[in-house]
Structure formats: C-alpha cells, structure tokens
Design an enzyme around this catalytic site. Structure first.
Site, PDB file in Angstrom:
ATOM      1  CG  HIS A 133      -0.684  -0.176   2.515  1.00  0.00           C
ATOM      2  ND1 HIS A 133       0.258   0.604   3.125  1.00  0.00           N
ATOM      3  CD2 HIS A 133      -1.136  -1.016   3.474  1.00  0.00           C
ATOM      4  CE1 HIS A 133       0.377   0.255   4.392  1.00  0.00           C
ATOM      5  NE2 HIS A 133      -0.449  -0.736   4.624  1.00  0.00           N
TER       6      HIS A 133
ATOM      7  CG  HIS B 227      -3.150  -5.908  12.983  1.00  0.00           C
ATOM      8  ND1 HIS B 227      -4.079  -4.896  12.977  1.00  0.00           N
ATOM      9  CD2 HIS B 227      -2.219  -5.558  12.044  1.00  0.00           C
ATOM     10  CE1 HIS B 227      -3.729  -3.989  12.079  1.00  0.00           C
ATOM     11  NE2 HIS B 227      -2.613  -4.373  11.494  1.00  0.00           N
TER      12      HIS B 227
ATOM     13  CD  GLU C  97      -2.926  -3.096   7.487  1.00  0.00           C
ATOM     14  OE1 GLU C  97      -2.263  -2.940   8.523  1.00  0.00           O
ATOM     15  OE2 GLU C  97      -2.785  -2.399   6.455  1.00  0.00           O
TER      16      GLU C  97
ATOM     17  CG  ASP D 146      -0.942  -7.205   6.534  1.00  0.00           C
ATOM     18  OD1 ASP D 146      -1.974  -6.752   7.049  1.00  0.00           O
ATOM     19  OD2 ASP D 146       0.201  -6.921   6.941  1.00  0.00           O
TER      20      ASP D 146
ATOM     21  CG  HIS E 260      -0.479  -0.008  12.183  1.00  0.00           C
ATOM     22  ND1 HIS E 260      -0.821   0.490  10.956  1.00  0.00           N
ATOM     23  CD2 HIS E 260      -0.520  -1.346  12.060  1.00  0.00           C
ATOM     24  CE1 HIS E 260      -1.008  -0.494  10.108  1.00  0.00           C
ATOM     25  NE2 HIS E 260      -0.833  -1.619  10.755  1.00  0.00           N
TER      26      HIS E 260
ATOM     27  CG  ASP F 245       1.497  -4.921  11.666  1.00  0.00           C
ATOM     28  OD1 ASP F 245       1.788  -5.925  11.002  1.00  0.00           O
ATOM     29  OD2 ASP F 245       0.543  -4.175  11.388  1.00  0.00           O
TER      30      ASP F 245
ATOM     31  CE1 TYR G 281       5.791  -3.675   8.688  1.00  0.00           C
ATOM     32  CE2 TYR G 281       5.619  -2.756  10.890  1.00  0.00           C
ATOM     33  CZ  TYR G 281       5.067  -3.453   9.834  1.00  0.00           C
ATOM     34  OH  TYR G 281       3.771  -3.912   9.938  1.00  0.00           O
TER      35      TYR G 281
ATOM     36  CG  HIS H 192       4.945  -7.928   8.425  1.00  0.00           C
ATOM     37  ND1 HIS H 192       4.290  -8.480   7.351  1.00  0.00           N
ATOM     38  CD2 HIS H 192       4.056  -7.075   8.996  1.00  0.00           C
ATOM     39  CE1 HIS H 192       3.068  -7.984   7.270  1.00  0.00           C
ATOM     40  NE2 HIS H 192       2.894  -7.132   8.271  1.00  0.00           N
TER      41      HIS H 192
END
Ligand code: FEO
Length: 396
Positions: free
Chosen positions: A25, A79, A81, A83, A145, A164, A192, A223
C-alpha cells in the site's frame, strides 16, 4: 512439501513468504514481504494469526503437516488488517470448530471486513487463554497501529507474538535474526517503524512498558524474522524511536524541473558537509518515499526544495509532503528552498506543510529566480553550513 520450522518446543512458524511483493500500500518493499503465522501445539491447539488470502493454501498445508485442521481449538487474531486476516474466512471453512480470539475492536473489524460471524472470544488487557501446559496472555496495543492491535505472550516458552510491532519487510528462508545479515534486518526494522509506526510514537513507551513485565526469549512478529539474539538491540531502537531520538543528521529532499533547484540542493549539501554533519540527498524522481522516510526517522533536520510550478510545488513534492504530514515526525527542524520563473510559491507552500507536519521551520530565504547565480549559490552553501550547526546543537 511445505517447510515448517519448530521455533520452540511445540511452537511452529507456519506463515508465508511473498518473495515478489514490491509495494505494500505505497510502502516500497524491495526485499519482499512475509506474513508470519504461528501454530502452538499444546493440550489445546492454537493458530496465532493467519496470512494474506492468496497464501491460504500454503498456510493450511504447513499446518496440516503438524495437526489435523479439525483439531484447531483457537485462532488468535492479533490484528485484523487484511495481510494477517484475509485468509481467515477461508481457514474458517476448514476449521469451523475454532474459536476466534481477538479484541472487541478486532471483532467489529472482522465482521465488517468479511461479513461473517464466528465463535468469537473477545479478550482484553491481561486476559489469559489456557492451552494446557502453557498459557497465552494478551497485551492490548490499541493504535499500534490499528485500534484492534494486540500482542500475545506465550509463557513457558517466553515468546512474544508481537504482530506488526518489531516487524520488517524482508524475505528469507531462515526465520531467525541471527541466521540473516543483521544490518539488513535492522535497516528493514527501521524502515518498517518509520513508515508504519512513526505517527504513534507517543504510544510506544507505554507498549514497551507492558512487555518489560515479562521475560522474553523470542519476539515473533508478523513480518520478517524472529528476534532471539538481537532482542535487546531492537527494544533499545524502539525506545529511541518512540522518544523522538535524533542523531543530528540531515536529510535533503528535492525535485527540480530544469536543474536549478537541484543545483541549490547540492550547494546546501556542500555547506552541511563543510560543517562535518552526516547528510543524505534524495531526489523524489529517483528515491522511494519509504527510503526517504527511513532516513528521516533519526535525522534532526530536513531541508526540502521544489521548483515552483503553477505557484506551488511540483506534484512529486505534493505527494511527499502529504505523506510526511501523516507520519507526524517529531523533534526535527526544517527549511525550504527552490527556484522559480516569474512567480514563486513553492517555498511558502513547503514551509506551511512542514509546519503542519510538526516540524519547526527555519526561514532560509532561498527562493531564487530562474537559476541561482554565484552570490545565490554562496547563500545556499552558507545556509547549509549554519543549519547543520543548529541541528547539531539540537541533537540528543
Ligand atoms: Fe501487517 Fe497492520 O498489518
């Protein structure tokens, strides 16, 4: 056959490596991206996070080699999100018996993202999930986040599944920090942080405080690599970044229509260099925003230049300034410069944007018609020199 790594007794890395992903993104990822997920095999079976939807088959194959899918009791969603959660609906088709463990914000997010209702188990700060011999403790990290974000801590093995936080966008088939080039890993961790977590600097100290209450043998993010040897190094870095540490370096960012603004940028750099200060020069047509922001994370000064076009900045500069404003950098001073033709405007626009970003602006008066002459070039040099001294005086 998919490769699994047992990272600790009964704990497996079962996620996916997206070797060809180059843009996340807008965040450029030249080393690719991983979507880490972990399987805990105890008296209860628990999957910690899923992966991005196209990698569902890969995840399920890795898990199936360890346990039957119908034996999974819990799927922790640290989380939501996509991904980490977009594989969830497909995983749940194979594991309908599993409870989905997440925060209240996470539950609302999953329902809205996928229009699905599962057997949700909502957890809050300090809640514990008993897996048998070991327990999973939940540490909420709202706005690190997303509102739903949390970490999970496995006692016994002392593993923090941080999602994250502490992540890096880097592909590797060796899942631990000490199996890889640590300077690459630290650089990607910094990139990151700067591109994802910088806006939430003020929340970092509180989150780190929560993790300090438990012994940690491994930090397993969602990640990149797992931290087991360089845990202290990355924790110290997060503490510094969260507190707005600046090392006194300078970043010069510019775009130039016909080279006049570029010449000014190089003269300013000469002045900064003459002061003995470390600096990076980035042209917006050749450097990625993600790299510029990474270099800006620890800098104490940012000098921004654009040619004037239509009484304002060049379009590339507009994009950069918008991105910078959203990231809310702290503890930096800034300045603007640029060449113009018959009417200026870029310098004022840059100064306004820097101020809106929370950067203390030094007036430079480096706005020159057409092409800087010798006297004006000298002014650029001198400004760079004085600005660098000021930044050095401000460093921590
Ligand atoms: Fe890696 Fe915020 O998702």
């Amino acid at each position: 056959m998919m490769h699994n790594v047992e990272i600790a007794p009964g704990v497996y890395s079962v996620g996916a490596v997206d070797w060809t992903k180059r843009n996340f993104h807008g965040y450029e990822t030249p080393r690719g991206v991983t979507y880490n997920a972990y399987l805990i095999v105890d008296e209860k079976i628990c999957l910690v996070d899923t992966v991005k939807a196209p990698f569902t088959k890969e995840l399920l194959e890795r898990v199936s080699q360890i346990v039957d899918l119908e034996k999974i009791d819990y799927i922790v969603c640290n989380h939501t999100e996509p991904d980490h959660s977009s594989a969830l609906p497909f995983v749940m088709e194979k594991t309908p018996q599993a409870k989905v463990v997440l925060t209240a914000q996470g539950k609302a997010s999953i329902i809205k993202h996928y229009q699905k209702e599962y057997d949700f188990q909502v957890v809050k700060e300090g809640d514990v999930l008993d897996l048998g011999r070991k327990k999973l403790h939940f540490i909420t990290m709202p706005m690190l986040h997303w509102p739903d974000s949390m970490a999970s801590y496995l006692d016994g093995e002392e593993i923090l599944f941080s999602n994250d936080a502490f992540g890096q966008h880097i592909c590797t088939n060796q899942c631990f920090d000490d199996e890889n080039n640590i300077s690459d890993i630290m650089d990607e961790a910094s990139k990151y942080y700067s591109n994802i977590l910088m806006p939430y600097n003020r929340l970092i100290g509180n989150a780190l405080g929560k993790t300090e209450t438990v012994p940690i043998k491994m930090i397993a993010p969602s990640h990149g690599v797992i931290w087991r040897t360089h845990i202290k190094d990355i924790l110290v870095k997060y503490e510094k970044w969260g507190s707005g540490y600046n090392n006194g370096s300078i970043v010069i960012v510019y775009d130039s229509m016909w080279g006049a603004t570029e010449d000014m940028a190089r003269r300013i750099l000469e002045g900064v260099s003459a002061a003995g200060v470390v600096a990076k020069l980035h042209c917006l047509t050749t450097s990625s925003l993600s790299d510029i922001i990474n270099d800006s994370l620890e800098c104490g000064g940012i000098i921004v230049g654009s040619s004037t076009q239509h009484n304002d900045v060049l379009p590339t500069m507009g994009g950069f300034l918008t991105y910078l404003k959203g990231l809310r950098p702290v503890n930096k001073i800034g300045a603007a410069f640029g060449a113009y033709g018959w009417a200026g405007g870029a310098q004022k626009s840059i100064e306004e944007s820097l101020t809106a970003s929370g950067i203390a602006v030094e007036s430079s008066n480096l706005s020159f018609k057409w092409v800087a002459d010798q006297d004006e070039r000298e002014k650029c040099f001198n400004f760079g020199l004085e600005f660098a001294k000021k930044v050095q005086g401000n460093k921590e």
